[in-house]
Enzyme design. Structure first.
Site, mmCIF file in Angstrom:
data_model
loop_
_atom_site.group_PDB
_atom_site.id
_atom_site.type_symbol
_atom_site.label_atom_id
_atom_site.label_comp_id
_atom_site.label_asym_id
_atom_site.label_seq_id
_atom_site.Cartn_x
_atom_site.Cartn_y
_atom_site.Cartn_z
ATOM 1 N N HIS A 113 0.630 -1.063 -0.094
ATOM 2 C CA HIS A 113 0.189 -0.003 -0.006
ATOM 3 C C HIS A 113 1.058 1.230 -0.033
ATOM 4 O O HIS A 113 0.399 2.394 -0.033
ATOM 5 C CB HIS A 113 -0.946 0.146 1.445
ATOM 6 C CG HIS A 113 -2.331 0.529 0.980
ATOM 7 N ND1 HIS A 113 -2.650 1.612 0.110
ATOM 8 C CD2 HIS A 113 -3.711 -0.043 1.053
ATOM 9 C CE1 HIS A 113 -3.954 1.952 -0.064
ATOM 10 N NE2 HIS A 113 -4.699 0.775 0.749
ATOM 11 N N ASP A 123 -2.554 2.421 -4.331
ATOM 12 C CA ASP A 123 -3.649 2.434 -3.564
ATOM 13 C C ASP A 123 -4.663 1.501 -4.191
ATOM 14 O O ASP A 123 -4.485 0.995 -5.370
ATOM 15 C CB ASP A 123 -4.259 3.753 -3.601
ATOM 16 C CG ASP A 123 -3.312 4.588 -3.035
ATOM 17 O OD1 ASP A 123 -2.336 4.450 -1.841
ATOM 18 O OD2 ASP A 123 -3.314 5.815 -3.526
#
Lengths: 333, 416
Positions: free
Chosen positions: B388, B392
């Site tokens: 992450h 995203d």
């Protein structure tokens, strides 16, 4: 094999006689030829009175000429008859070597399958009968090297019948070895009616866990006698009766050796280059890592022949006692 | 007696060696296993031990000379050791034994019982060796009940029944775990453990899954597999089809083919490095460990090219023949977890990459088609773990959807 109600106890001579008689009755292509098979009814009286019943065209007395006996039979087989040739004693089969190895065994291959050679060559073999040089030999090792030839050496009457029927039915040549000493010595239950036992299938005659003994012919009986003796000493031996020497039933042998991890081969023939050598090599190739002891062959010494004198014959032949001792040593190892 | 020492073969493919330096002089005494010469080859430099104890009589070649393996290089007058037979054959100097790659110690021979006449047969039989290996039994530690104290196969089985053998330190096998024992952390297992912790700690994992209809891809693969195997010797699975689709999606979403360069990065600069090459790691589970060999430049390969490259790597992995190079340079990883029956999984990212996708088990399911009919289709879940820090959900989900679309567009026929 279903044991029918009509089963009866017979010795090996009676079983061969009855099986041949059935074959003669059931298929008029069946022809028996050999020395003294006609009027004399074979030296062991196996074909006694056959010539009266089936006539001299189907029960043929031949001259003392083994090459001709087999040579003629090869021709008969190739042209559609079902000859059963007899060599009076295996000791005299050598003149027919070319006809067996060079002709019969190669017929199918040579003719590219156009001809087969559905021939049975029956012959009494083996010693222990005071037969001396010319009535004692084992000949299997001389022939089992030859592809195209099947070799059968049953020990029990029921096997004699099933295997002789299978040999007669087989489309290719079969050498059918009958141990002389078992002829009248061994009796057993023989199922009635027609049945066959597949060629190339061994039979576990006694189950056991500590040692596999592979044998054929007379020695199966002695090995069983020894194994039963050892059972009373708490030693468990498995006895495999080869029944067919070629094709060899590798599966049954390997299954047994993988279970017991030890292999003893006993045969009456000489040790060097004998049937035991092939079994031994096969097991070493296929099951080395299952073996817990060196494979052992308990066989005849490498001398040219079995002597007539009793001590010489006994020295040549094994015995249940000698076999038991070899088995004990293997199990102790 | 004199023993002729020949140039040893220091490696499977080595055919010659150079005597760099003699470590002894003629006339020097030498013990068996004592180094007497330094040999160099294009692969290794090695001190070579003497196969015998004795006195060096003569060196047959000068330092700096290169000769073929098997060429005589020295003569040692052997000192007869009591009870030891000498060998008149030329003896190859014993090369250092390679470290055993075997996971467990081989069965040692049964103890020697001096004086017994059947000494030749005292060793452990093949069956004993095999059973000892299978049951982790040290044959030397068992009392034999066979002739002359020989350890029999039954003795090994009895020993394994009474006392489950404790694997000696460092000799356990991961493949045959023994309950109640500690498997020492070593080799690949230690590295896997460290890398997994490192990745899971450093990279915040996010997870997503799509379901793809691979009916047509499966048909295509089924149509091609026999010819492919005949031609190449490798089995054709759905994996290369999948990798091809992944590679195309990575092309469309280059951020998925990237890595987070945390400070202090080697360049000294933190950031997200977008990889130039597309090198696909294939996770391969073996009995004892996990390897991730890499199909290099997978974006330049057709499905067939990928199939051959991956087939080769999988084959090498199973034979334990992967080279260091085979394992380097991965930029993204594919795991065919479905081959083991998994339906969904949350994989750990291979450290230094932005993501990992799994192919899950292909399951036939009733599916409502676009025209509201119900059809039986081959369905497969595709799971993605992503770093992450790098991307995203917005990018990752579109990447997954793109991958699904490409998979569903494959087949039922085409050119591999």
């Amino acid at each position: 094999m279903a044991v029918s109600a009509s089963s009866k106890v017979m010795n090996n001579v009676e079983t061969v006689r009855e099986t041949l008689h059935e074959a003669m009755k059931n298929d008029d292509r069946t022809v028996i030829l050999g020395e003294d098979v006609g009027d004399r009814g074979n030296v062991f009286l196996i074909t006694k009175d056959f010539v009266k019943e089936f006539g001299p065209e189907r029960v043929i007395d031949t001259p003392i000429a083994e090459a001709s006996i087999v040579g003629i039979a090869v021709g008969m087989a190739m042209e559609g008859l079902r000859p059963i040739a007899e060599i009076q004693f295996a000791d005299f089969i050598y003149p027919a070597f070319n006809q067996i190895v060079g002709e019969a065994a190669k017929t199918r291959y040579r003719s590219n399958g156009e001809y087969t050679c559905p021939l049975v060559i029956r012959t009494p073999y083996g010693g222990g009968v005071r037969g001396a040089l010319s009535h004692s030999v084992s000949i299997e090792a001389l022939f089992y090297h030859v592809p195209g030839l099947k070799i059968v050496a049953p020990a029990f009457p029921a096997d004699v019948k099933g295997l002789l029927n299978a040999a007669i039915d087989d489309p290719d040549p079969v050498l059918f070895l009958e141990h002389k000493k078992t002829y009248r010595l061994i009796k057993g239950e023989v199922p009635g009616g027609h049945y066959t036992i597949p060629l190339g299938k061994a039979d576990v005659k006694k189950a056991g866990t500590q040692l596999t003994v592979v044998s054929y012919g007379l020695y199966v009986h002695w090995a069983l006698e020894a194994a039963n003796q050892l059972e009373t000493e708490g030693i468990s031996v498995e006895v495999v009766d080869l029944r067919s020497i070629r094709p060899m039933d590798r599966g049954t042998i390997l299954d047994s050796v993988r279970k017991t991890r030890k292999l003893l081969i006993v045969h009456e023939d000489n040790k060097f280059g004998g049937v035991g050598a092939e079994i031994s090599a096969m097991v070493a190739e296929e099951a080395l890592f299952d073996l817990d002891a060196p494979i052992r062959r308990h066989c005849a010494p490498d001398v040219p022949a079995m002597g007539y004198a009793l001590p010489l014959e006994e020295e040549y032949m094994s015995s249940p006692a000698e076999m038991a001792e070899a088995m004990r040593e293997m199990v102790r190892f | 007696m004199a023993t002729t020492i020949t140039m040893p073969q220091l490696g499977e493919t080595v055919t010659e060696g150079t005597v760099e330096r003699w470590l002894k002089k003629p006339g020097d005494a030498i013990d068996k296993y004592e180094a007497f010469v330094e040999v160099s080859t294009d692969k290794v430099n090695s001190e070579v031990p003497s196969p015998v104890t004795g006195t060096i009589r003569e060196f047959l070649i000068a330092e700096g000379t290169t000769v073929a393996t098997g060429t005589p290089i020295a003569i040692i007058d052997e000192v007869a050791v009591a009870g030891k037979s000498t060998n008149a054959e030329p003896a190859a100097a014993s090369a250092p034994a390679p470290a055993s790659t075997n996971g467990h110690s081989a069965a040692t021979p049964a103890p020697v019982h001096a004086g017994a006449p059947e000494q030749a047969l005292r060793g452990a039989s093949p069956a004993v060796r095999r059973l000892a290996r299978e049951h982790h039994i040290d044959v030397g530690a068992i009392r034999g009940t066979g002739a002359n104290g020989r350890v029999t196969a039954e003795d090994v089985l009895a020993a394994s029944r009474t006392a489950p053998a404790r694997p000696a330190s460092g000799t356990s096998t991961y493949g045959e775990p023994v309950p109640g024992t500690l498997i020492p952390l070593a080799g690949a297992r230690r590295i896997i453990a460290e890398r997994m912790v490192e990745s899971k700690h450093a990279a915040p994992h996010a997870w997503s899954m799509v379901e793809a209809d691979v009916t047509n891809a499966w048909k295509w693969r089924s149509r091609e597999k026999d010819d492919f195997e005949r031609e190449t010797g490798y089995k054709l699975t759905l994996l290369p089809f999948f990798i091809r689709a992944v590679v195309e999606s990575l092309g469309a979403f280059p951020l998925m083919n990237a890595r987070f360069a945390a400070p202090p990065a080697s360049s000294g600069q933190a950031g997200i490095y977008v990889e130039k090459d597309v090198n696909i790691g294939i996770a391969i589970g073996l009995a004892t460990n996990l390897v991730v060999p890499v199909v290099k430049h997978a974006d330049k390969l057709s499905i067939k090219g990928i199939a051959i490259a991956s087939g080769e790597l999988i084959d090498k992995a199973r034979r334990n023949k992967l080279s260091a190079d085979d394992l380097q340079g991965g930029t993204f990883t594919v795991n065919n977890n479905g081959a083991n029956g998994s339906y969904a999984s949350a994989p750990i990212i291979n450290a230094g990459q932005a993501g990992i996708v799994t192919m899950e088990a292909i399951v036939k399911k009733p599916i409502v088609t676009e025209d509201d009919a119900i059809a039986i289709r081959h369905m497969m879940n595709v799971c993605l773990s992503l770093d992450h820090r790098v991307v995203d959900g917005y990018v990752a989900s579109r990447f997954l959807t793109d991958l699904k679309r490409r998979l569903e567009a494959m087949g039922p026929a085409g050119v591999l």
